[in-house]
Design an enzyme around this catalytic site. Structure first.
Site, PDB file in Angstrom:
ATOM      1  N   TYR A 478       0.846  -1.205   0.000  1.00 11.78           N
ATOM      2  CA  TYR A 478       0.000   0.000   0.000  1.00 11.78           C
ATOM      3  C   TYR A 478       0.882   1.256   0.000  1.00 11.78           C
ATOM      4  O   TYR A 478       0.960   1.956  -0.978  1.00 11.78           O
ATOM      5  CB  TYR A 478      -0.956  -0.008   1.189  1.00 11.78           C
ATOM      6  CG  TYR A 478      -1.980   1.100   1.100  1.00 11.78           C
ATOM      7  CD1 TYR A 478      -3.092   0.957   0.283  1.00 11.78           C
ATOM      8  CD2 TYR A 478      -1.833   2.286   1.796  1.00 11.78           C
ATOM      9  CE1 TYR A 478      -4.032   1.970   0.163  1.00 11.78           C
ATOM     10  CE2 TYR A 478      -2.769   3.311   1.690  1.00 11.78           C
ATOM     11  CZ  TYR A 478      -3.861   3.156   0.868  1.00 11.78           C
ATOM     12  OH  TYR A 478      -4.780   4.159   0.752  1.00 11.78           O
ATOM     13  N   SER A 558      -6.381   0.834  -4.553  1.00 12.13           N
ATOM     14  CA  SER A 558      -6.509   2.256  -4.306  1.00 12.13           C
ATOM     15  C   SER A 558      -5.130   2.920  -4.439  1.00 12.13           C
ATOM     16  O   SER A 558      -4.535   2.873  -5.521  1.00 12.13           O
ATOM     17  CB  SER A 558      -7.138   2.493  -2.929  1.00 12.13           C
ATOM     18  OG  SER A 558      -7.591   3.811  -2.798  1.00 12.13           O
ATOM     19  N   ASP A 642     -17.538   3.294  -8.304  1.00  7.25           N
ATOM     20  CA  ASP A 642     -16.486   3.762  -7.405  1.00  7.25           C
ATOM     21  C   ASP A 642     -16.390   5.282  -7.495  1.00  7.25           C
ATOM     22  O   ASP A 642     -15.916   5.833  -8.486  1.00  7.25           O
ATOM     23  CB  ASP A 642     -15.142   3.128  -7.784  1.00  7.25           C
ATOM     24  CG  ASP A 642     -14.056   3.393  -6.757  1.00  7.25           C
ATOM     25  OD1 ASP A 642     -14.248   4.285  -5.896  1.00  7.25           O
ATOM     26  OD2 ASP A 642     -13.006   2.725  -6.803  1.00  7.25           O
ATOM     27  N   HIS A 677     -15.846   1.205  -4.247  1.00  8.18           N
ATOM     28  CA  HIS A 677     -14.417   1.124  -3.937  1.00  8.18           C
ATOM     29  C   HIS A 677     -14.064  -0.142  -3.170  1.00  8.18           C
ATOM     30  O   HIS A 677     -12.904  -0.473  -3.023  1.00  8.18           O
ATOM     31  CB  HIS A 677     -14.013   2.363  -3.129  1.00  8.18           C
ATOM     32  CG  HIS A 677     -12.544   2.636  -3.129  1.00  8.18           C
ATOM     33  ND1 HIS A 677     -11.817   2.841  -4.292  1.00  8.18           N
ATOM     34  CD2 HIS A 677     -11.653   2.728  -2.115  1.00  8.18           C
ATOM     35  CE1 HIS A 677     -10.552   3.061  -3.984  1.00  8.18           C
ATOM     36  NE2 HIS A 677     -10.421   2.988  -2.678  1.00  8.18           N
TER      37      HIS A 677
END
Length: 717
Positions: A478, A558, A642, A677
């Protein structure tokens, strides 16, 4: 814009594998029409040929989505073991899951999923009575795509307001009910976004929202958040604007919450996802003025607890790893703060309950928990059930016991009942799951990134695997927004590891594992550090024979989708498969959609200055797909609803890859319809998604059957 037509290219694309011989799969990619859109940044022209895909309401975009999905699912349907993965996921997923209980009024509430229910059901019971259903989100919509997105009770438990999300959107509706009868008491509130519900007595509640944007509510920019007070029984149009309506009070994120004694309203206001101003209003005094606690956004600060006018704040102001300070509401600015629990070398997450504070520290991403009294004196260290992640230490002031959870990468989450006075706890609930944690092991390693920085990574797999470079491996990352990746169990990862897969998670810069300094080291003009950390993790796994290029997949969602997109375009030679999910992939325009401008603390924007523009363009995945380069087999995933990271990011990236891919690896996009999302995604859709992702990954690593066919045979028998 002129009408855009979609057609299939006449040249046949052949997807074949290098690891094993098999009949090639023929993929006819849809052609994505180009338009002559050009933007100019500081004298530099940047073409944007797929700009039209940003219009999520156009029939042309809708047709493109349908054609891409037809192509993608045509490919996925040819994977021989995809259905076996789906069946195994369903079997492993099908166990009872129970949330920790919480008391509201005369009832004890808890969340439960029988196994394969699309959404968790809220139950309650009175005393030792039988549980009854309080809210069943599975009845909100036929396909399970309307989810429960929040639930808040009045202090006496007699009323509740719950939020729902439709199709995965961040926009919410609020429904107010009589908690005893479960009957709706007024009209549904609409257009709520990035908000909780904070009740003031039984009179009404505070919530936040934006004015409905012009154009598409799923992609149009929203940047002025407002705090309202809704009085129960009155129309929403009459709700009182509390904060955020004037130019001076304009912020992208505004939230309001009350202290447990309902004396104070706290208002937090931010222009980005890091840093907030903080204000206080004494509700016990009629027409009291708004008092400023912090008038700048140089820190993340919030109220943890109060004792009368004594305020306990958690802050990273001049304390990158956070601390707890105490001050008085009469003069609460930083000059009057006193340290109660000082900063340490480890990052603090604080909770309160039963008249105590609980300090959870991350020590190399592993939880350690200490209990303190209200004077800041350490009472005890809470000895956790193992090495992993703990959460939920906190409750109401009058609670004498509460529940905490514990998990790690190979241990399904369990809950424990904790006695705040004695520090003793007992297991409250343990899942009965067809998975044996003792067959697996996790190892934490530290490797060097490009600039010599030491980065931790936890590698989990079956015990006794051979380090021969041929283990299918997912490297997940991430690296942003101060978010920490700590060990937690995942059913999907369990299925991956059952098949002999390795699951590796590095704690990249940009995250919060080592506090604000670690976060800032992966932001703006230092964002490349995050990609370098991820690349170095992949190199470590290969050098130490966990895997090799042919058996390595990289995955992230993301901001992690950006990580995958940047890594695969910078080092396409490093991995066999790339799996960017709901990614931020157009770094020159991300801030023009929905609340994207609020991410500028981490990214900067192309409009800031010439240097920031050049830096963003230098790694923006959409702008760095090169003609004639062989990219890894890529399955991009996104949702058509999203409105956090709009799907146009993924659409453009897919179009660029399909137009420029030189090699034989497939570059596909899987677009989930009526999905957002990720939060609230029905279990059925999640299982289908992961069957496709794992099937695609193993197939493109050269497998014609599952690596551990014995597991599949066992559950079939």
């Amino acid at each position: 814009m002129k009408k855009i037509t979609l057609f299939l290219i006449g040249v046949t694309f052949i997807a074949c594998q290098t690891n094993k011989k098999r009949e090639p799969i023929v993929v006819n990619y849809p052609t994505t029409q180009k338009v002559d859109t050009v933007d100019t940044y500081f004298g530099t022209e940047v073409p944007d040929p797929y700009r039209w895909l940003e219009d999520d309401r156009s029939p042309e975009t809708e047709a493109w989505v349908k054609t891409q999905n037809k192509t993608t699912f045509g490919y996925l349907d040819s994977i021989p073991f995809r259905e076996d993965i789906k069946n195994r996921l369903e079997k492993l997923w099908n166990y009872e899951k129970l949330g920790s209980p919480f008391k509201e009024g005369n009832y004890t509430y808890f969340y439960k999923n029988d196994g394969l229910q699309n959404q968790y059901v809220v139950y309650r019971k009175k005393g030792n009575g039988e549980p009854e259903v309080f809210l069943n989100p599975n009845t909100f919509s036929e396909d399970g795509t309307t989810s429960l997105a929040g639930l808040s009770f009045t202090k006496d438990g007699s009323m509740a307001a719950y939020l729902i999300s439709e199709g995965g959107s961040d926009w919410r509706k609020a429904i107010v009910i009589n908690a005893e009868t479960k009957e709706q008491v007024e009209d549904t509130l609409v257009d709520i976004k990035f908000s909780g519900v904070s009740w003031k007595g039984n009179e009404g509640f505070y919530y936040s929202s934006y004015d409905k944007p012009e154009g598409s509510e799923l992609s149009a920019k929203t940047d002025q958040h407002k705090l309202y007070f809704h009085k129960v029984g009155t129309p929403q149009s009459e709700d009182e604007l509390i904060f955020g309506g004037s130019p001076e009070e304009k912020h992208r994120y505004v939230g309001g919450y009350l202290t447990e004694d309902q004396r104070y309203l706290l208002i937090s206001a931010s222009i980005s996802t890091s840093g907030n101003k903080l204000f206080l209003k004494d509700l016990s005094t009629p027409n009291s003025e708004l008092v400023t606690i912090l008038d700048h956004t140089d820190s993340d600060t919030y109220l943890l607890e109060n004792e009368g006018s004594k305020l306990f704040l958690v802050t990273n102001l001049n304390a990158p790893n956070k601390k707890i300070v105490v001050t008085d509401a009469s003069n609460p600015n930083p000059e009057n703060w006193k340290d109660l629990i000082p900063e340490t070398k480890n990052v603090l997450t604080a909770g309160s309950g039963g008249g105590y504070f609980f300090a959870e520290y991350m020590v190399d991403a592993i939880s350690k928990v200490f209990q303190y009294d209200m004077d800041g004196k350490q009472v005890r260290e809470v000895k956790l059930p193992g090495v992993g992640s703990a959460g939920g230490f906190g409750g109401k002031k009058e609670d004498k016991e509460f529940y905490f959870s514990f998990t790690n990468y190979s241990t399904p989450g369990s809950s424990y009942k904790y006695n705040v006075e004695t520090g003793e706890y007992e297991q409250y609930w343990k899942p009965e799951i067809d998975f044996n944690p003792s067959d697996y092991e996790s190892t934490q390693v530290f490797y060097e990134s490009k600039d010599g920085t030491k980065v931790p990574m936890i590698i989990t797999h079956k015990k006794g695997i051979e380090l021969n470079g041929k283990n299918p491996t997912i490297l997940y990352g991430y690296g942003g927004f101060n978010i920490s990746l700590t060990p937690s169990f995942s059913i999907t990862n369990a299925v991956w590891m059952e098949q002999g897969g390795v699951y590796a998670v590095p704690n990249l810069r940009g995250g919060g594992e080592y506090g604000k300094k670690w976060h800032d080291a992966g932001t703006k003009m230092q964002k490349q550090n995050v990609f370098d950390d991820f690349i170095a993790a992949a190199e470590y796994l290969i050098e130490n024979n966990y895997t090799s290029k042919e058996y390595l997949a990289i995955r992230g969602g993301s901001n992690g989708g950006l990580l995958v997109g940047a890594t695969m375009t910078q080092r396409p030679d490093l991995m066999q498969v790339a799996l960017p999910a709901v990614g931020v992939l157009d770094m020159l325009r991300y801030h023009t959609f929905t609340a994207g401008a609020g991410w500028a603390y981490d990214y900067g924007t192309a409009e800031d200055n010439k240097e920031m523009f050049a830096y963003l363009k230098g790694y923006s995945p959409v702008h760095n797909v090169k003609q004639g380069v062989e990219y890894p087999a890529t399955l991009i995933t996104t949702g058509d609803h999203d409105d956090r990271v709009v799907p146009a990011h993924s659409f453009k990236f897919a179009a660029e890859l399909q137009a420029k891919q030189a090699g034989k690896n497939p570059t596909l996009i899987r677009i989930e319809t009526n999905a957002g999302h990720g939060a609230g995604t029905p279990v059925s859709k999640t299982i289908e998604q992961y069957a496709d992702i794992f099937g695609f990954t193993l197939f493109n690593m050269g497998f014609d059957q599952l690596p551990n066919q014995a597991v599949i045979k066992e559950f079939k028998d």
